[in-house]
Design an enzyme around this catalytic site. Structure first.
Site, PDB file in Angstrom:
ATOM      1  N   CYS A 116     -25.921  -3.693 -18.274  1.00 26.48           N
ATOM      2  CA  CYS A 116     -26.133  -3.966 -16.858  1.00 26.48           C
ATOM      3  C   CYS A 116     -26.023  -5.467 -16.594  1.00 26.48           C
ATOM      4  CB  CYS A 116     -27.515  -3.468 -16.424  1.00 26.48           C
ATOM      5  SG  CYS A 116     -27.676  -1.672 -16.447  1.00 26.48           S
TER       6      CYS A 116
ATOM      7  N   HIS B 105     -29.186  -5.329 -11.218  1.00 25.25           N
ATOM      8  CA  HIS B 105     -30.589  -5.134 -10.850  1.00 25.25           C
ATOM      9  C   HIS B 105     -31.414  -6.359 -11.260  1.00 25.25           C
ATOM     10  CE1 HIS B 105     -31.887  -4.305 -15.036  1.00 25.25           C
ATOM     11  NE2 HIS B 105     -30.714  -3.649 -15.153  1.00 25.25           N
TER      12      HIS B 105
END
Length: 866
Positions: free
Chosen positions: A841, A813
């Protein structure tokens, strides 16, 4: 005797002399003959000295003139031939041909030679002489000297016995898997050797003379069980083996299949004769099932009521299957017949068909013909179906007796009464065209139900008549016209003139017709009073209130129409329905026919003045254009665009106004699209935050937050793990190298776009391996799974684009809070620091992430490695 000659008889002396002479001659002749014989005998004896006389035979051999040695040789040759001659022996149905030697026959040659030689020598002289004389003229057969060798004869007989002998065998039935089999009986046969030895001793020595057949003696023993004894049993067993066992009761049958019958068949061989039977336990189990269908209680005869008559339902006898007797019958009859009647016990019911027949006949006499009931020139018919509906039975009687139901007939008679009876009509008041008037009373007619009911039941039950005339009475009314006159006069006063209801906004008229429709009467009978119905008047007032009533409304803020403003408050008005209703009712009883509405006033809680400070702030923020610049170009948001970002909460003076960052970002995206700027990557989230602070502070111009776009990936080296695919590349795939902190998008074997990234910090590393894009989310707000007191906690953080590649919250992201990417940015440190890695992430710059989000698809492989 010559004619004429006379002969004389000799004298006695002469006769005697003649007889003597004759005797002397005869004696002399005889003597001479004897001497001659003696001489001849002597000569004969001398001639056959040492030889056998002529005419002597032994075994059919002529031994005349033979010496003993010669005779012995001839007889031995003859005996040898005779011992080879066949002898036929028969025993039972057998026939045996044997040699005489096999039977042990022996010839005594020397004895026979001696006998032949002694013929004519051993007896008295006369006898010897006669034998010698007669032998040449008639052969003399010397009896042979024959004997048996008993041991050899026994051996031969025992050999014959091995063929002839057979044991006695009783007839027998065998029940096997293939079914019953019949073994026939056999008569026992035994050769009687001892008796045959004795008889052969008498018969065999002469057997050589001619072909001889000798019947041997055998002993027959009959079996104790003959075929005829078992044939009926076997026949029944075969029949039972080859057919199903069927039990019968009435028109019902139950069949046991052949395969099951065969499993139950047994043969009892404990007695002299075998006895077939069926295993009892399975038979009893079967009978228990059958008894469920047979066993029944006796059912009394009953009366069935039809639509127009009564029918007698015959009784049914009860049945009980007698298991023991049925089993006994099956064991006896199963081998005689394939269908066997079960043994049942019959029980008769208490109520039989015969006992109920008179009752049914009586009931039919009561109901099966129409019954006419009349009054004057009118009549009503009780049809059979009606009478059947009324029929009842007194079950205390045995058998039950029929009767007509008083209640049912009363109901019917009441229906007739409704047609006959004319109730007295009381005088009554009606409203006609806005006027109240009296309808006069009327005398009625009524039926005495009880008296007529009793007589009608008696007539129907007798069965002698089918007609009945009803008796009626006069019925006087209770209220006459004179009783109602005062109330009518008062009612006309209430509704004679209209009533007007008024309010500042208008008038409502109540005419006489409406007043008449509201008229109600209180009291009963003669004592009634006219009044206006409260609910009807109230309903009228309620309808007026729906037009007049108005709730107070608070002032409120609005951005409708593309600008901020206040919608002003309104004052409320409420009609007092109860008070106004009572005023109208009271006015109807007086000459005053005008009524004013009673109302109450209510005021709002929030006024325009309360909201003016909030409106001033909204106008301050959105009253002018807002400008945004980038690389010498300028874009702006009009007041109508800024209004769309306004938000507020609270009420009245406590209303709080604020700008919504997401809504403001959407307006910036709308008027400053990314494709309008080719060389810069706009950070919309950061731009929205800057714009929001500027607007609040009164600034009307900002610089757009952006960074240069790197379209050429040649200056960014990324070493992908291409060998992982062994030449079989996916159409699209994402390669993430954690060592170089870089990401590359591949189409087959070709890199199409490369970017630096930031992966998980050492404590929360990004997982390695082959994954796939599981879902795409835009935007995505990340919520910390750790509590606030945890060192890993982070506040809610919004990303614009997110690709989930592993369950458990692992995403690729963008990170609006991060400005630095690449090697060294995934270390340990406080949250928000440029060199602190993610929580696992993969963080990607905004422009690259926007492109990657649109390029990747759900299912795109993600290969993460060092």
């Amino acid at each position: 005797m010559e004619t004429g000659q006379v002969r004389t008889l000799p004298s006695a002396f002469g006769l005697a002399k003649l007889s003597w002479n004759r005797n002397r001659l005869l004696l002399a002749g005889m003597l001479a003959f004897i001497l001659l014989l003696l001489a001849a005998s002597g000569i004969y004896a001398i001639a056959y000295s040492g030889k056998i006389y002529p005419g002597v035979k032994v075994l059919g051999v002529d031994l005349s003139g033979k010496t003993k040695q010669e005779a012995a040789r001839l007889l031995q040759s003859r005996a040898d031939k005779l011992l080879e001659s066949p002898v036929v022996l028969t025993a039972d149905k057998h026939r045996f041909q044997v040699k005489s030697s096999d039977l042990g026959v022996r010839f005594d040659i020397q004895a026979m030679v001696d006998s032949a030689y002694q013929f004519g020598r051993s007896d008295a002289f006369a006898s010897r002489w006669l034998q010698r004389f007669m032998a040449p003229f008639s052969d003399h057969e010397v009896a042979p000297v024959v004997s048996l060798n008993n041991a050899k004869t026994r051996d031969t007989l025992e050999s014959i016995a091995s063929t002839v002998d057979r044991p006695v065998r009783n007839a027998k039935i065998i029940l096997g898997e293939d079914g019953p089999r019949f073994i026939t009986s056999q008569v026992g046969v035994k050769l009687d050797i001892d008796s045959n030895l004795k008889s052969l001793s008498n018969s065999i020595p002469r057997a050589y003379e001619k072909s001889t057949t000798v019947s041997l003696k055998v002993i027959y023993t009959r079996p104790s069980i003959e075929d005829s004894d078992l044939q009926p049993i076997y026949k029944g067993l075969v029949a039972a083996w080859n057919r199903p066992l069927t039990l019968k009761f009435g028109d019902k049958q139950w069949a046991m299949p052949v395969s099951e019958v065969r499993q139950l068949l047994r043969l009892d061989t404990s007695g002299k004769l075998p006895k077939p039977y069926l295993l009892e336990a399975p038979i009893r189990n079967w009978l228990e099932d059958i008894s469920q269908e047979i066993d029944s209680d006796p059912v009394d005869a009953r009366i069935k009521v039809l639509s127009q008559s009564v029918e007698l339902v015959p009784h049914k006898d009860g049945y009980t299957l007698l298991e023991d007797q049925t089993v006994e019958r099956i064991q006896t009859e199963a081998f005689k017949s394939g269908i066997i009647d079960v043994v049942v016990q019959v029980t008769h019911p208490n109520l039989t068909t015969e006992s109920l027949k008179p009752v049914v006949d009586k009931a039919n006499a009561m109901v099966n013909q129409p019954f006419e009931v009349s009054y004057r020139n009118r009549s009503w018919t009780l049809e059979p179906q009606d009478l059947v509906q009324m029929l009842r039975w007194n079950k205390d009687d045995t058998p039950p007796t029929p009767y007509i139901s008083r209640n049912k007939l009363r109901t019917w008679l009441s229906g007739v009464a409704e047609r006959i009876e004319r109730s007295p009509v009381n005088a009554r008041v009606i409203v006609d065209n806005g006027k109240v008037r009296i309808i006069p009373a009327r005398i009625g007619v009524r039926l005495d139900i009880d008296a007529n009911l009793k007589a009608l039941i008696s007539a129907i039950s007798s069965g002698n008549t089918r007609q009945f005339a009803l008796q009626v009475q006069r019925w006087e009314p209770k209220i006459r016209s004179s009783d109602l006159r005062p109330a009518v006069d008062l009612a006309n006063q209430l509704i004679s003139d209209p009533i007007t209801v008024s309010y500042s906004s208008g008038n409502w008229n109540i005419d006489s017709t409406t007043l008449a429709s509201w008229l109600r009467w209180e009291g009963n009978g003669k004592d009634i009073t006219p009044v206006l119905d409260y609910d009807s008047v109230r309903s009228f007032v309620y309808q007026i209130a729906q037009q007049v009533n108005k709730d107070p409304s608070d002032a409120y803020l609005s951005v409708a129409g593309g600008y901020a403003h206040i919608v002003p408050e309104t004052v409320g008005v409420t009609v007092d329905i109860e008070s106004t209703t009572q005023k109208i009712i009271n006015a109807a009883s007086t000459s005053t026919r005008n009524v004013t509405l009673d109302v109450t006033t209510s005021y709002p809680q929030v006024t325009s003045d309360d909201l003016k400070p909030a409106l001033d702030k909204m106008l301050y923020w959105t009253g002018e254009r807002f400008y945004m610049s980038l690389n010498g170009r300028t874009w702006w948001l009009d007041p109508s665009d800024l209004v769309l970002a306004l938000r507020w909460y609270g009420t009245g003076e406590n209303t709080v106004v604020y700008l919504d960052e997401n809504a403001l970002e959407q307006q910036i995206r709308r008027w400053v699209p990314q494709d309008s700027v080719t060389d810069m990557d706009i950070n919309y989230s950061a731009t929205a935050q800057v714009a929001m602070k500027a607007i609040v502070n009164g600034n009307r111009h900002i610089a757009i937050v952006a960074e240069p776009i790197k379209n050429d990936t040649s200056d960014q080296e990324h070493k992908g793990y291409e060998s992982f695919w062994k030449g079989d590349f996916p159409d699209k795939w994402i390669d993430i190298n954690l060592s170089s902190q870089s990401l590359a998008a591949y189409e087959g074997s070709k890199q199409v776009k490369v970017s630096l990234i930031t992966s998980g910090r050492p404590e929360l590393p990004t997982p390695t391996g082959l994954f796939h894009v599981l879902s795409k989310i835009s935007p995505k707000v990340f919520i910390s799974p750790w509590p606030k007191d945890s060192e890993w906690y982070y506040p809610p953080s919004k990303a614009n684009f997110a690709l989930l590649f592993r369950s458990g919250g692992y995403y690729i992201h963008d990170a609006p809070w991060r400005s630095v990417y690449g090697p060294g940015t995934n270390g340990s440190g406080p949250p928000g620091d440029a060199r602190t890695g993610s929580h696992g992430c993969v963080n990607v710059p905004y422009s690259m992430m926007a492109w990657l989000y649109s390029w990747a698809e759900v299912g795109t492989p993600v290969l993460i490695h060092y």
